[in-house]
Each structure stands twice: as structure tokens, then as C-alpha cells.
Design an enzyme around this catalytic site. Structure first.
Site, short mmCIF file in Angstrom:
data_model
loop_
_atom_site.label_atom_id
_atom_site.label_comp_id
_atom_site.label_asym_id
_atom_site.label_seq_id
_atom_site.Cartn_x
_atom_site.Cartn_y
_atom_site.Cartn_z
N ILE A 123 0.84 -1.21 0.00
CA ILE A 123 0.00 0.00 0.00
C ILE A 123 0.88 1.26 0.00
O ILE A 123 1.95 1.27 0.60
CB ILE A 123 -0.96 -0.01 1.22
CG1 ILE A 123 -2.03 1.08 1.08
CG2 ILE A 123 -0.23 0.16 2.52
CD1 ILE A 123 -3.13 0.70 0.16
N HIS A 124 0.42 2.29 -0.68
CA HIS A 124 1.12 3.57 -0.71
C HIS A 124 0.13 4.66 -1.10
O HIS A 124 -0.87 4.40 -1.76
CB HIS A 124 2.31 3.54 -1.67
CG HIS A 124 1.98 3.09 -3.05
ND1 HIS A 124 1.75 1.75 -3.36
CD2 HIS A 124 1.83 3.77 -4.19
CE1 HIS A 124 1.48 1.65 -4.64
NE2 HIS A 124 1.52 2.87 -5.17
N LEU A 125 0.42 5.86 -0.67
CA LEU A 125 -0.40 7.03 -0.97
C LEU A 125 0.30 7.89 -2.00
O LEU A 125 1.53 7.96 -2.02
CB LEU A 125 -0.64 7.86 0.29
CG LEU A 125 -1.26 7.14 1.48
CD1 LEU A 125 -1.24 8.03 2.70
CD2 LEU A 125 -2.67 6.69 1.15
#
Length: 162
Positions: A123-125
Site C-alpha cells: 500500500i502507498h499514498l
């Protein structure tokens, strides 16, 4: 509804894993990197998360905030991980405003392949600076996105602020 196809994106998605190293996550490989090293795009190392320039940016200054723990489960992030990621997102906005003076931002996450995640296993923003008129005919007609500044130049400017 009309569709705009972007077949060049498949090269981007496939580029994350080489044939000889399909078992290693590119984000996990960044955990011990030094932001001061000019051979990587890492901008900031936090305790539980880090900030890196996107190698395939949608716009100049496109940053990603990545928790260090390898997970694809956003709802499974701890309060501490979420807190640090949100604090880093704020730092990114401040740094990008100082360095690039954008008119606005796109902020978000692509969770799962169907949502457009090129790297769905970690996951990453994303925070993407936007300017009035930054979308033009080049991506549509010429199948080219113009990024007007070298990634390492952008990194050096951001390092000064971080």
C-alpha cells in the site's frame, strides 16, 4: 462513454519486477536507503514510513508515501502507521508548495489492481501537484506526457525543504 486507451501504461506496470527478481518488493528494498544518496529517488525516511518520488510520475513532483511494513491491507495499518503517513502527507504538501508552487493537489491511493494499482502488494499514498492547464493535447494526441524537470533535480529541491 468514450474511452481513452493508454497501452503504454502496461510497460509501467510490468517494469516493477524484473525476470531475475520477482520475489522482492521495490518498496521494501527502499527501507534502508539514504535520502542523501543521489542514486535513488528517496526523499525522506521516517520511523514507520518514507517518501519517494514516483519513477513514472503523472506530474512534476509526484510523491508517494509508503509505510515500511509490507502490506496491501489499508484497513490493517496501525494507528501509528496511519498517523505517520498522514503527517508525511502534510509535509509533502508543504514541501511541494514551497518548491513547486502548484495550484492544487490530487491525493489518494489505488487499492487493488482493478483500481489502477501498479504495485498492489504494498500500500502507498500518492500526492500529485497540479497546475491550471497542466493537462494539454500531448497525452491525447502525441501519447506523450511532458515532465519538465528531471526527477533528481526535483529530489534535490525537496531534500532542502524536508
Amino acid at each position: 462513454m468514450e474511452k481513452l486507451w493508454s497501452p503504454w501504461r502496461s510497460k509501467y506496470i510490468e517494469s516493477f519486477k524484473s525476470d531475475e527478481d520477482k520475489s522482492k518488493c521495490i518498496f521494501c528494498q527502499m527501507i534502508d536507503l539514504n535520502p542523501e544518496d543521489k542514486d535513488n529517488l528517496l526523499v525522506f525516511q521516517g520511523r514507520l514510513a518514507f517518501v519517494v518520488l514516483n519513477l513514472y510520475p503523472y506530474n512534476n513532483g509526484h510523491l508517494m508515501i509508503v509505510p515500511k511494513r509490507h502490506t496491501n491491507d489499508f484497513s490493517g495499518l496501525t494507528k501509528e502507521e496511519l498517523s505517520e503517513c498522514m503527517e508525511l502527507l502534510q509535509k509533502c504538501e508543504i514541501a511541494l508548495r514551497k518548491v513547486m508552487s502548484p495550484h492544487g493537489f490530487n491525493i489518494g491511493a489505488n487499492i487493488g489492481r482493478v483500481s489502477g494499482a501498479g504495485l498492489e502488494e504494498h500500500i502507498h499514498l500518492h500526492i500529485v501537484p497540479r497546475w491550471n492547464g497542466d493537462t494539454n493535447f500531448m497525452p491525447v494526441i502525441g501519447e506523450v506526457k511532458i515532465i519538465s524537470q528531471d526527477l533528481l533535480e526535483t529530489k534535490l529541491k525537496l531534500l532542502e525543504v524536508f
